[in-house]
Write a protein that holds these residues in place. Sequence first.
Motif, mmCIF file in Angstrom:
data_model
loop_
_atom_site.group_PDB
_atom_site.id
_atom_site.type_symbol
_atom_site.label_atom_id
_atom_site.label_comp_id
_atom_site.label_asym_id
_atom_site.label_seq_id
_atom_site.Cartn_x
_atom_site.Cartn_y
_atom_site.Cartn_z
ATOM 1 N N GLN A 16 0.597 -1.335 -0.222
ATOM 2 C CA GLN A 16 0.228 -0.522 -0.261
ATOM 3 C C GLN A 16 0.761 1.218 -0.275
ATOM 4 O OE1 GLN A 16 -3.113 -0.495 3.459
ATOM 5 N NE2 GLN A 16 -3.305 -2.152 2.085
ATOM 6 N N LEU A 17 1.781 1.285 0.871
ATOM 7 C CA LEU A 17 2.968 1.751 0.783
ATOM 8 C C LEU A 17 3.483 2.343 -0.967
ATOM 9 C CD1 LEU A 17 4.570 1.974 3.937
ATOM 10 C CD2 LEU A 17 3.088 3.672 3.598
ATOM 11 N N GLU A 18 3.898 1.063 -1.577
ATOM 12 C CA GLU A 18 4.143 1.498 -2.489
ATOM 13 C C GLU A 18 3.595 2.600 -3.074
ATOM 14 O OE1 GLU A 18 4.675 -2.695 -4.501
ATOM 15 O OE2 GLU A 18 6.650 -2.184 -3.219
ATOM 16 N N ASN A 19 1.563 3.082 -3.256
ATOM 17 C CA ASN A 19 1.617 3.234 -4.128
ATOM 18 C C ASN A 19 1.299 5.046 -4.098
ATOM 19 O OD1 ASN A 19 0.349 1.238 -5.888
ATOM 20 N ND2 ASN A 19 -0.882 1.376 -4.077
ATOM 21 N N ILE A 20 1.574 5.489 -2.456
ATOM 22 C CA ILE A 20 1.595 6.307 -1.998
ATOM 23 C C ILE A 20 2.960 7.287 -2.288
ATOM 24 C CG2 ILE A 20 1.326 7.028 0.247
ATOM 25 C CD1 ILE A 20 -0.792 5.155 1.202
ATOM 26 N N ILE A 21 4.267 6.638 -1.450
ATOM 27 C CA ILE A 21 4.565 6.870 -2.017
ATOM 28 C C ILE A 21 5.826 7.493 -3.333
ATOM 29 C CG2 ILE A 21 8.131 6.355 -0.652
ATOM 30 C CD1 ILE A 21 6.689 4.903 1.387
ATOM 31 N N PRO A 22 6.358 8.507 -3.339
ATOM 32 C CA PRO A 22 7.292 9.191 -5.068
ATOM 33 C C PRO A 22 8.175 7.125 -5.107
ATOM 34 C CG PRO A 22 6.971 10.835 -3.565
ATOM 35 C CD PRO A 22 6.833 9.278 -2.447
ATOM 36 N N GLU A 23 8.515 7.545 -6.126
ATOM 37 C CA GLU A 23 8.714 6.455 -6.468
ATOM 38 C C GLU A 23 10.845 6.377 -6.596
ATOM 39 O OE1 GLU A 23 9.891 3.127 -9.480
ATOM 40 O OE2 GLU A 23 7.560 3.990 -9.093
ATOM 41 N N GLU A 24 11.019 7.470 -5.911
ATOM 42 C CA GLU A 24 12.269 8.190 -5.812
ATOM 43 C C GLU A 24 12.255 7.227 -4.599
ATOM 44 O OE1 GLU A 24 10.441 12.312 -5.165
ATOM 45 O OE2 GLU A 24 10.668 10.572 -7.098
ATOM 46 N N HIS A 25 11.545 7.050 -3.315
ATOM 47 C CA HIS A 25 11.907 6.858 -2.325
ATOM 48 C C HIS A 25 11.284 4.765 -1.816
ATOM 49 C CE1 HIS A 25 12.726 10.571 -1.154
ATOM 50 N NE2 HIS A 25 11.599 11.315 -1.385
ATOM 51 N N HIS A 26 11.326 4.898 -3.048
ATOM 52 C CA HIS A 26 11.171 2.857 -3.147
ATOM 53 C C HIS A 26 11.846 2.211 -2.457
ATOM 54 C CE1 HIS A 26 6.522 2.542 -5.976
ATOM 55 N NE2 HIS A 26 6.713 3.642 -4.639
ATOM 56 N N TYR A 27 13.073 2.572 -2.884
ATOM 57 C CA TYR A 27 14.351 1.749 -1.830
ATOM 58 C C TYR A 27 13.920 2.035 -0.834
ATOM 59 C CZ TYR A 27 16.166 6.443 -0.866
ATOM 60 O OH TYR A 27 16.809 7.017 0.536
ATOM 61 N N LEU A 28 13.878 2.855 0.208
ATOM 62 C CA LEU A 28 13.646 2.592 1.461
ATOM 63 C C LEU A 28 12.714 1.758 1.400
ATOM 64 C CD1 LEU A 28 12.853 6.226 2.246
ATOM 65 C CD2 LEU A 28 14.758 4.606 2.760
ATOM 66 N N LEU A 29 11.504 1.507 1.269
ATOM 67 C CA LEU A 29 10.516 -0.156 1.630
ATOM 68 C C LEU A 29 10.842 -1.265 1.654
ATOM 69 C CD1 LEU A 29 7.295 1.346 -0.103
ATOM 70 C CD2 LEU A 29 7.850 1.439 2.315
ATOM 71 N N SER A 30 12.183 -1.307 0.125
ATOM 72 C CA SER A 30 13.232 -2.763 -0.104
ATOM 73 C C SER A 30 13.530 -2.666 0.792
ATOM 74 C CB SER A 30 13.632 -2.307 -1.575
ATOM 75 O OG SER A 30 13.968 -3.235 -2.078
ATOM 76 N N GLU A 31 14.599 -1.663 2.087
ATOM 77 C CA GLU A 31 15.381 -1.664 2.753
ATOM 78 C C GLU A 31 14.055 -2.160 3.679
ATOM 79 O OE1 GLU A 31 17.689 1.394 4.018
ATOM 80 O OE2 GLU A 31 18.444 1.437 1.472
ATOM 81 N N LEU A 32 13.172 -1.342 3.806
ATOM 82 C CA LEU A 32 12.489 -2.006 4.779
ATOM 83 C C LEU A 32 12.061 -3.080 5.396
ATOM 84 C CD1 LEU A 32 10.533 -1.901 7.586
ATOM 85 C CD2 LEU A 32 8.985 -0.935 5.828
ATOM 86 N N ASN A 33 11.583 -4.170 4.193
ATOM 87 C CA ASN A 33 10.846 -5.422 3.611
ATOM 88 C C ASN A 33 12.722 -6.087 3.435
ATOM 89 O OD1 ASN A 33 9.460 -7.241 2.965
ATOM 90 N ND2 ASN A 33 10.519 -7.698 1.399
ATOM 91 N N THR A 34 13.529 -5.843 3.796
ATOM 92 C CA THR A 34 14.725 -6.689 4.045
ATOM 93 C C THR A 34 14.813 -6.577 5.489
ATOM 94 O OG1 THR A 34 15.833 -6.117 2.067
ATOM 95 C CG2 THR A 34 17.076 -7.363 3.677
ATOM 96 N N GLU A 35 14.841 -5.725 6.048
ATOM 97 C CA GLU A 35 15.138 -5.561 7.463
ATOM 98 C C GLU A 35 14.773 -6.271 8.089
ATOM 99 O OE1 GLU A 35 17.837 -4.454 9.531
ATOM 100 O OE2 GLU A 35 18.562 -4.189 7.631
ATOM 101 N N ILE A 36 13.216 -6.966 7.383
ATOM 102 C CA ILE A 36 12.054 -7.054 7.559
ATOM 103 C C ILE A 36 12.110 -8.880 8.099
ATOM 104 C CG2 ILE A 36 8.522 -7.779 8.178
ATOM 105 C CD1 ILE A 36 8.951 -4.715 7.458
ATOM 106 N N GLU A 37 12.086 -9.045 6.755
ATOM 107 C CA GLU A 37 12.238 -10.718 6.301
ATOM 108 C C GLU A 37 13.989 -11.055 7.842
ATOM 109 O OE1 GLU A 37 11.050 -13.149 4.757
ATOM 110 O OE2 GLU A 37 9.888 -11.139 4.205
#
Length: 109
Positions: A16-37
């Motif tokens: 859901q955040l991917e749809n809200i956050i600008p494309e240039e900040h998607h790397y933060l979501l990717s890093e968050l997902n990696t940390e959670i895993e």
Amino acid sequence: MNTTPSHTKIRQLIKQLENIIPEEHHYLLSELNTEIEQLVTVLPDTLLSGEYLAKPEFDGSSGCYRRGQESVFYCPRCYERQQDLIATQRINSRLRVCPQCRASIKPAK
């Protein structure tokens, strides 16, 4: 990959955040997902099984509260007053102290 209800919910929120956050900040979501895993894979089995949610019980031999077979002893004063689980520190073989409220804790008689 873990598929617990909590983990599934976290993945849905990230989507859901991917749809809200600008494309240039998607790397933060990717890093968050990696940390959670990484967290999910290193958590002890007892945490994943829900044992950590067990209600603490008073242990007369230490004068503290404990959850199940945990080796952590919690301050009875903090738990009874504020429901806070504060790990105590051992001073000697018969005395523990709470780092938060400074209570001295001896085994119950």
